[in-house]
Design an enzyme around this catalytic site. Sequence first.
Site, PDB file in Angstrom:
ATOM      1  N   ASP A   1     -41.705  32.656 -39.442  1.00 53.55           N
ATOM      2  CA  ASP A   1     -42.579  31.600 -39.970  1.00 53.55           C
ATOM      3  C   ASP A   1     -42.338  30.270 -39.251  1.00 53.55           C
ATOM      4  O   ASP A   1     -43.028  29.280 -39.496  1.00 53.55           O
ATOM      5  CB  ASP A   1     -42.459  31.472 -41.505  1.00 53.55           C
ATOM      6  CG  ASP A   1     -41.065  31.105 -41.975  1.00 53.55           C
ATOM      7  OD1 ASP A   1     -40.155  30.971 -41.127  1.00 53.55           O
ATOM      8  OD2 ASP A   1     -40.881  30.949 -43.201  1.00 53.55           O
ATOM      9  N   SER A   2     -41.378  30.271 -38.303  1.00 51.83           N
ATOM     10  CA  SER A   2     -41.187  29.110 -37.424  1.00 51.83           C
ATOM     11  C   SER A   2     -42.466  28.823 -36.638  1.00 51.83           C
ATOM     12  O   SER A   2     -42.648  27.722 -36.124  1.00 51.83           O
ATOM     13  CB  SER A   2     -40.022  29.358 -36.453  1.00 51.83           C
ATOM     14  OG  SER A   2     -40.182  30.592 -35.790  1.00 51.83           O
TER      15      SER A   2
ATOM     16  N   ASP B   1     -41.699  37.986 -41.207  1.00 52.83           N
ATOM     17  CA  ASP B   1     -40.976  36.961 -41.968  1.00 52.83           C
ATOM     18  C   ASP B   1     -41.805  36.585 -43.200  1.00 52.83           C
ATOM     19  O   ASP B   1     -42.876  35.967 -43.058  1.00 52.83           O
ATOM     20  CB  ASP B   1     -40.802  35.736 -41.059  1.00 52.83           C
ATOM     21  CG  ASP B   1     -39.643  34.865 -41.445  1.00 52.83           C
ATOM     22  OD1 ASP B   1     -38.892  35.232 -42.370  1.00 52.83           O
ATOM     23  OD2 ASP B   1     -39.474  33.812 -40.799  1.00 52.83           O
TER      24      ASP B   1
ATOM     25  N   LYS C   1     -38.471  40.150 -43.635  1.00 56.15           N
ATOM     26  CA  LYS C   1     -37.277  39.308 -43.753  1.00 56.15           C
ATOM     27  C   LYS C   1     -37.456  38.347 -44.918  1.00 56.15           C
ATOM     28  O   LYS C   1     -38.538  37.788 -45.109  1.00 56.15           O
ATOM     29  CB  LYS C   1     -37.016  38.534 -42.459  1.00 56.15           C
ATOM     30  CG  LYS C   1     -35.790  37.619 -42.547  1.00 56.15           C
ATOM     31  CD  LYS C   1     -35.379  37.060 -41.196  1.00 56.15           C
ATOM     32  CE  LYS C   1     -36.175  35.869 -40.749  1.00 56.15           C
ATOM     33  NZ  LYS C   1     -36.097  34.705 -41.659  1.00 56.15           N
TER      34      LYS C   1
ATOM     35  N   GLU D   1     -27.777  32.123 -40.210  1.00 59.51           N
ATOM     36  CA  GLU D   1     -28.250  30.943 -39.450  1.00 59.51           C
ATOM     37  C   GLU D   1     -27.434  29.690 -39.775  1.00 59.51           C
ATOM     38  O   GLU D   1     -27.106  29.429 -40.951  1.00 59.51           O
ATOM     39  CB  GLU D   1     -29.734  30.668 -39.772  1.00 59.51           C
ATOM     40  CG  GLU D   1     -30.244  29.417 -39.058  1.00 59.51           C
ATOM     41  CD  GLU D   1     -31.759  29.252 -39.062  1.00 59.51           C
ATOM     42  OE1 GLU D   1     -32.469  30.089 -39.646  1.00 59.51           O
ATOM     43  OE2 GLU D   1     -32.213  28.256 -38.475  1.00 59.51           O
TER      44      GLU D   1
HETATM   45  O1  KIV Z   1     -38.793  31.829 -38.583  1.00 59.33           O
HETATM   46  C1  KIV Z   1     -37.931  32.099 -37.725  1.00 59.33           C
HETATM   47  O2  KIV Z   1     -38.171  32.027 -36.515  1.00 59.33           O
HETATM   48  C2  KIV Z   1     -36.622  32.514 -38.210  1.00 59.33           C
HETATM   49  C3  KIV Z   1     -35.504  32.554 -37.204  1.00 59.33           C
HETATM   50  C4  KIV Z   1     -34.980  31.178 -37.050  1.00 59.33           C
HETATM   51  C5  KIV Z   1     -34.453  33.521 -37.578  1.00 59.33           C
HETATM   52  O3  KIV Z   1     -36.444  32.769 -39.357  1.00 59.33           O
END
Ligand code: KIV
Length: 270
Positions: free
Chosen positions: A51-52, A90, A119, A188
């Site tokens: 979700d980044s 995610d 995730k 993290e």
């Molecule tokens: O959203 C994302 O990219 C993440 C990573 C930082 C593990 O959760």
Amino acid sequence: MSIHTQKTKKKVTVSTIRGMKSVEPITMVTAYDTLFSKLFNDSVEIILVGDSLNMSFSGKQDTLSANMELMIYHTRAVCNGADTPLIVFDMPFGSYTTKDRALKNATRIYRETDAQAVKIEGGKERAKIIKTLTKNSIAVMGHIGLMPQFVRSEGGYKVKGKDEKNIQKLVQDAKAIEKAGAFAIVVEGVKCEAAKAITEAVSIPTIGIGAGIDVDGQVLVWSDMFGFFEDFKPKFVKQYLDGGKLIRDALGVYVDEVKNKKFPSSEFTY
Ligand code: KIV
């Protein structure tokens, strides 16, 4: 690519990942579209549709406004380009607040995309939710330590595992996630002693980001590691490419050639 996939180019599964603990470091990167998932297809074991993307692709301040529709759209695109790595979806903020909601949304993810796992951020307090998913045949990757979906409630991105009490809390979180049936855990933004203690305490792989070397694998956000996201650079990000500069330089050449009537030359003309 790893010894598990190099010769045969076999699809990576959650069992492949489980079996890599203490055998071979796991490589994971994020991807948000087909273009890049194709480029990463032959090199890493796991692609996370993180979700980044809400920050690097959509320009938002944090990940919290990402929703199911957005994540499904990007996951489909990633799956179209990558047939070897394990693809992890995610789950966005608010999509797994109760067992029922988590199951409904995770079922939708399996039905509407080819992602093989989801995730979820959170420790012990999320164990019941993780158990509900794993008991219903949905593979779950946990995520503890610095959790970006907690940025507003915690008032910023805070590094964890700074004292013994917090290290023990993180270890208990990891154990609860393992017991609930998760196949791996992202760790993290924690001090390296904490990441080591967590990794030694569980029998499932830990995948670190800003967690030092004593974990079972590493993950980086692709736009950070290749220098395309330039708003800020966390300490843990190693930049393997100056992507932003490469694009700007190449674009500059194009603009110059168009302005000076050099492009298209006869080579590029019917
Ligand atoms: O959203 C994302 O990219 C993440 C990573 C930082 C593990 O959760």
